[in-house]
Motif scaffolding. Sequence first.
Motif, PDB file in Angstrom:
ATOM      1  N   ARG A  18       0.829  -1.214   0.000  1.00  0.00           N
ATOM      2  CA  ARG A  18       0.000   0.000   0.000  1.00  0.00           C
ATOM      3  C   ARG A  18       0.865   1.266   0.000  1.00  0.00           C
ATOM      4  N   ILE A  19       1.962   1.275   0.752  1.00  0.00           N
ATOM      5  CA  ILE A  19       2.882   2.423   0.731  1.00  0.00           C
ATOM      6  C   ILE A  19       3.524   2.542  -0.647  1.00  0.00           C
ATOM      7  N   GLU A  20       3.991   1.418  -1.177  1.00  0.00           N
ATOM      8  CA  GLU A  20       4.622   1.435  -2.493  1.00  0.00           C
ATOM      9  C   GLU A  20       3.651   1.898  -3.568  1.00  0.00           C
ATOM     10  N   ALA A  21       2.399   1.467  -3.492  1.00  0.00           N
ATOM     11  CA  ALA A  21       1.386   1.901  -4.463  1.00  0.00           C
ATOM     12  C   ALA A  21       1.159   3.404  -4.354  1.00  0.00           C
ATOM     13  N   GLY A  22       1.105   3.925  -3.134  1.00  0.00           N
ATOM     14  CA  GLY A  22       0.931   5.365  -2.947  1.00  0.00           C
ATOM     15  C   GLY A  22       2.090   6.158  -3.521  1.00  0.00           C
ATOM     16  N   ALA A  23       3.298   5.645  -3.379  1.00  0.00           N
ATOM     17  CA  ALA A  23       4.471   6.325  -3.951  1.00  0.00           C
ATOM     18  C   ALA A  23       4.444   6.269  -5.473  1.00  0.00           C
ATOM     19  N   ARG A  24       4.041   5.116  -6.027  1.00  0.00           N
ATOM     20  CA  ARG A  24       3.948   4.980  -7.492  1.00  0.00           C
ATOM     21  C   ARG A  24       2.899   5.921  -8.065  1.00  0.00           C
ATOM     22  N   GLU A  25       1.746   5.986  -7.410  1.00  0.00           N
ATOM     23  CA  GLU A  25       0.666   6.869  -7.880  1.00  0.00           C
ATOM     24  C   GLU A  25       1.125   8.321  -7.932  1.00  0.00           C
ATOM     25  N   ARG A  26       1.973   8.711  -7.008  1.00  0.00           N
ATOM     26  CA  ARG A  26       2.468  10.091  -6.945  1.00  0.00           C
ATOM     27  C   ARG A  26       3.756  10.285  -7.738  1.00  0.00           C
ATOM     28  N   LYS A  27       4.240   9.189  -8.351  1.00  0.00           N
ATOM     29  CA  LYS A  27       5.482   9.216  -9.138  1.00  0.00           C
ATOM     30  C   LYS A  27       6.667   9.732  -8.311  1.00  0.00           C
ATOM     31  N   LEU A  28       6.761   9.257  -7.075  1.00  0.00           N
ATOM     32  CA  LEU A  28       7.839   9.689  -6.188  1.00  0.00           C
ATOM     33  C   LEU A  28       9.115   8.922  -6.505  1.00  0.00           C
ATOM     34  N   PRO A  29      10.261   9.600  -6.473  1.00  0.00           N
ATOM     35  CA  PRO A  29      11.535   8.931  -6.729  1.00  0.00           C
ATOM     36  C   PRO A  29      12.014   8.184  -5.479  1.00  0.00           C
ATOM     37  N   VAL A  30      11.382   7.018  -5.217  1.00  0.00           N
ATOM     38  CA  VAL A  30      11.669   6.251  -4.013  1.00  0.00           C
ATOM     39  C   VAL A  30      12.014   4.819  -4.379  1.00  0.00           C
ATOM     40  N   THR A  31      13.058   4.321  -3.756  1.00  0.00           N
ATOM     41  CA  THR A  31      13.381   2.903  -3.804  1.00  0.00           C
ATOM     42  C   THR A  31      13.074   2.346  -2.424  1.00  0.00           C
ATOM     43  N   PHE A  32      12.291   1.278  -2.367  1.00  0.00           N
ATOM     44  CA  PHE A  32      11.947   0.657  -1.104  1.00  0.00           C
ATOM     45  C   PHE A  32      12.799  -0.587  -0.890  1.00  0.00           C
ATOM     46  N   THR A  33      13.281  -0.747   0.327  1.00  0.00           N
ATOM     47  CA  THR A  33      14.004  -1.947   0.717  1.00  0.00           C
ATOM     48  C   THR A  33      13.332  -2.508   1.958  1.00  0.00           C
ATOM     49  N   ARG A 131      -1.086   6.019  11.330  1.00  0.00           N
ATOM     50  CA  ARG A 131      -2.020   4.936  11.627  1.00  0.00           C
ATOM     51  C   ARG A 131      -2.337   4.094  10.393  1.00  0.00           C
ATOM     52  N   THR A 132      -2.061   4.637   9.199  1.00  0.00           N
ATOM     53  CA  THR A 132      -2.350   3.900   7.962  1.00  0.00           C
ATOM     54  C   THR A 132      -1.173   4.022   6.994  1.00  0.00           C
ATOM     55  N   PRO A 133      -1.027   3.035   6.122  1.00  0.00           N
ATOM     56  CA  PRO A 133       0.010   3.139   5.093  1.00  0.00           C
ATOM     57  C   PRO A 133      -0.201   4.355   4.186  1.00  0.00           C
ATOM     58  N   GLU A 134      -1.450   4.735   3.972  1.00  0.00           N
ATOM     59  CA  GLU A 134      -1.736   5.896   3.133  1.00  0.00           C
ATOM     60  C   GLU A 134      -1.206   7.181   3.767  1.00  0.00           C
ATOM     61  N   GLN A 135      -1.241   7.273   5.093  1.00  0.00           N
ATOM     62  CA  GLN A 135      -0.648   8.435   5.763  1.00  0.00           C
ATOM     63  C   GLN A 135       0.858   8.467   5.541  1.00  0.00           C
ATOM     64  N   VAL A 136       1.493   7.299   5.546  1.00  0.00           N
ATOM     65  CA  VAL A 136       2.933   7.239   5.266  1.00  0.00           C
ATOM     66  C   VAL A 136       3.203   7.733   3.848  1.00  0.00           C
ATOM     67  N   ALA A 137       2.405   7.290   2.888  1.00  0.00           N
ATOM     68  CA  ALA A 137       2.571   7.749   1.499  1.00  0.00           C
ATOM     69  C   ALA A 137       2.388   9.258   1.409  1.00  0.00           C
ATOM     70  N   ASP A 138       1.437   9.809   2.151  1.00  0.00           N
ATOM     71  CA  ASP A 138       1.239  11.265   2.180  1.00  0.00           C
ATOM     72  C   ASP A 138       2.472  11.977   2.740  1.00  0.00           C
ATOM     73  N   ILE A 139       3.048  11.420   3.797  1.00  0.00           N
ATOM     74  CA  ILE A 139       4.248  12.021   4.394  1.00  0.00           C
ATOM     75  C   ILE A 139       5.398  11.984   3.391  1.00  0.00           C
ATOM     76  N   LEU A 140       5.565  10.841   2.711  1.00  0.00           N
ATOM     77  CA  LEU A 140       6.620  10.733   1.696  1.00  0.00           C
ATOM     78  C   LEU A 140       6.428  11.770   0.611  1.00  0.00           C
TER      79      LEU A 140
END
Length: 146
Positions: A18-33, A131-140
Amino acid sequence: MPWTVYLSGEIHTDWRQRIEAGARERKLPVTFTSAVTDHDASDAAGDHLGAEDNAFWRDHKSAKVNAIRTKTLIEQADLVVVRFGDRYKQWNAAFDAGYCAALGKPYITLHDEALVHPLKEVDATALAWARTPEQVADILAYIITA
């Protein structure tokens, strides 16, 4: 600037995806490990060093082999997200958060409100509690694009 985000913690839900999907939707330059999320593979990480009759020593060897990956990837990360689920005790996640605190590595905790009290020390040094993965994606999205 590309970011590296290490995802630590429970492996039984889809929070990472869910975090990775949120980053992809926003086209964020993030690599997840992440740590190895295949529970059986993680438990067997030390098996190639020799069979063990005692479960303690099997776990001990596997934990040390897994720590090579965890330690390296946390040190290389720009940010760590530490997820605590409500179903299992994630002592490894608490250790990862403490390691981040010792390194001065920024981290976000991700857990339900029911865990606020047991995780008060862990949350005290986190830079955010989500509290949610979507909040993490928003912070990113905010820290990367603001």
